[in-house]
Scaffold this motif. Sequence first.
Motif, short mmCIF file in Angstrom:
data_model
loop_
_atom_site.label_atom_id
_atom_site.label_comp_id
_atom_site.label_asym_id
_atom_site.label_seq_id
_atom_site.Cartn_x
_atom_site.Cartn_y
_atom_site.Cartn_z
N GLU A 31 0.82 -1.21 0.00
CA GLU A 31 0.00 0.00 0.00
C GLU A 31 0.86 1.26 0.00
O GLU A 31 0.46 2.30 -0.54
CB GLU A 31 -0.93 0.00 1.22
N SER A 36 -3.27 5.94 -4.58
CA SER A 36 -4.58 5.79 -3.95
C SER A 36 -5.53 6.85 -4.48
O SER A 36 -5.13 7.81 -5.14
CB SER A 36 -4.46 5.92 -2.43
N THR A 38 -9.06 9.18 -3.19
CA THR A 38 -9.88 9.59 -2.05
C THR A 38 -11.20 10.15 -2.54
O THR A 38 -11.23 10.99 -3.45
CB THR A 38 -9.14 10.64 -1.20
N GLN A 42 -12.91 9.24 2.17
CA GLN A 42 -12.52 7.83 2.26
C GLN A 42 -11.48 7.53 1.19
O GLN A 42 -11.57 8.01 0.07
CB GLN A 42 -13.72 6.90 2.11
N THR A 43 -10.50 6.68 1.53
CA THR A 43 -9.37 6.41 0.64
C THR A 43 -9.24 4.92 0.40
O THR A 43 -9.47 4.10 1.30
CB THR A 43 -8.06 6.95 1.25
N LYS A 44 -8.87 4.57 -0.84
CA LYS A 44 -8.53 3.18 -1.14
C LYS A 44 -7.38 3.15 -2.13
O LYS A 44 -7.13 4.12 -2.87
CB LYS A 44 -9.73 2.41 -1.72
N ILE A 45 -6.64 2.05 -2.13
CA ILE A 45 -5.56 1.86 -3.08
C ILE A 45 -6.16 1.58 -4.45
O ILE A 45 -7.12 0.82 -4.58
CB ILE A 45 -4.65 0.69 -2.64
N GLY A 48 -5.15 -3.61 -6.95
CA GLY A 48 -4.94 -4.81 -6.17
C GLY A 48 -3.81 -5.62 -6.78
O GLY A 48 -3.28 -5.31 -7.86
N LEU A 82 -16.52 4.40 -3.68
CA LEU A 82 -15.20 3.94 -4.07
C LEU A 82 -15.28 2.69 -4.94
O LEU A 82 -14.41 2.46 -5.78
CB LEU A 82 -14.35 3.66 -2.82
N SER A 83 -16.34 1.90 -4.77
CA SER A 83 -16.49 0.68 -5.58
C SER A 83 -16.79 1.00 -7.04
O SER A 83 -16.67 0.13 -7.91
CB SER A 83 -17.60 -0.20 -5.01
N LYS A 86 -12.52 1.76 -10.63
CA LYS A 86 -11.77 0.51 -10.83
C LYS A 86 -10.61 0.77 -11.79
O LYS A 86 -10.78 1.46 -12.80
CB LYS A 86 -12.70 -0.58 -11.37
#
Length: 280
Positions: A31, A36, A38, A42-45, A48, A82-83, A86
Amino acid sequence: YSAYLDDYVIYPYEEDDISRNESLISKATLEDLLPSVTLNGQTKILLGENDCHIPNEPEDSTQPTLAIVTKIDLGASHDMALSDIKSSCIAAPIATIYASLNAVYMVENEYSYENANDSSYSSTVYKLDYSDNGLEFAGSVALSGQVGWNEQFRLSEYQDHLRVVTTDHSSTERNIHRLHTINIDDTELNLNATIPNESAPEAIGKPGESIYSVRFDGDKAYIVTFRQIDPFYVLDLSNHDSPRVAGELELPGFSNYLHPFGDTLVFGLGRGSEGGVATN
């Protein structure tokens, strides 16, 4: 995107810098090394471990570069989450990106040099298909010659085929320009034909000329090369297995941009032989 770590010394000369770098790398997580996104706090990488295609073995990679394509769903009936974001990537330095209605194509220019008499220019084209899960790697193909930097007009997808124009600078006498036709499906890219070849030997461009503009239109391609005059080439691509140069016309100056009008007219915008803007 190139990974980085705070306090990492890019060119360490002192032992202390080397030791600090090694410590930072040993403590880094996946990570820490990936980009990432935001959204509303909210944050996500972005990526994957299965979202990136690595063309070569890691030890053979010369540049720590990720070319990332991100799909953002703007038509969702609910508030964006966030979903809805992609991403996929190619672990390679990408010079040109071309998007069709079906896929994103990414081109890596490659160059090898042994000595003045032994050098080669090539390109690898990677295909990422659109899917409900974002984008999925769908094959690659190696081509002789380079597409170049930010040259998306040199690529065109048409009738389940990709057409690509490349230039090889390794000849001491001339730039060698080639037209490639590639069959595409869901899993791989297969080279159909390349011109010039033995059965279609006519060159694209005169000795020493560079390509100034390319435009695909259905089963035709238009190419302008230039050194002192402007040869305007028309290529017939109606047979994917046997493309050919259908004709050429010499014009003053050169065209940087080509725009087809119907089946019989092409507008060219560029520079005249005496300077200034010219149209043909």
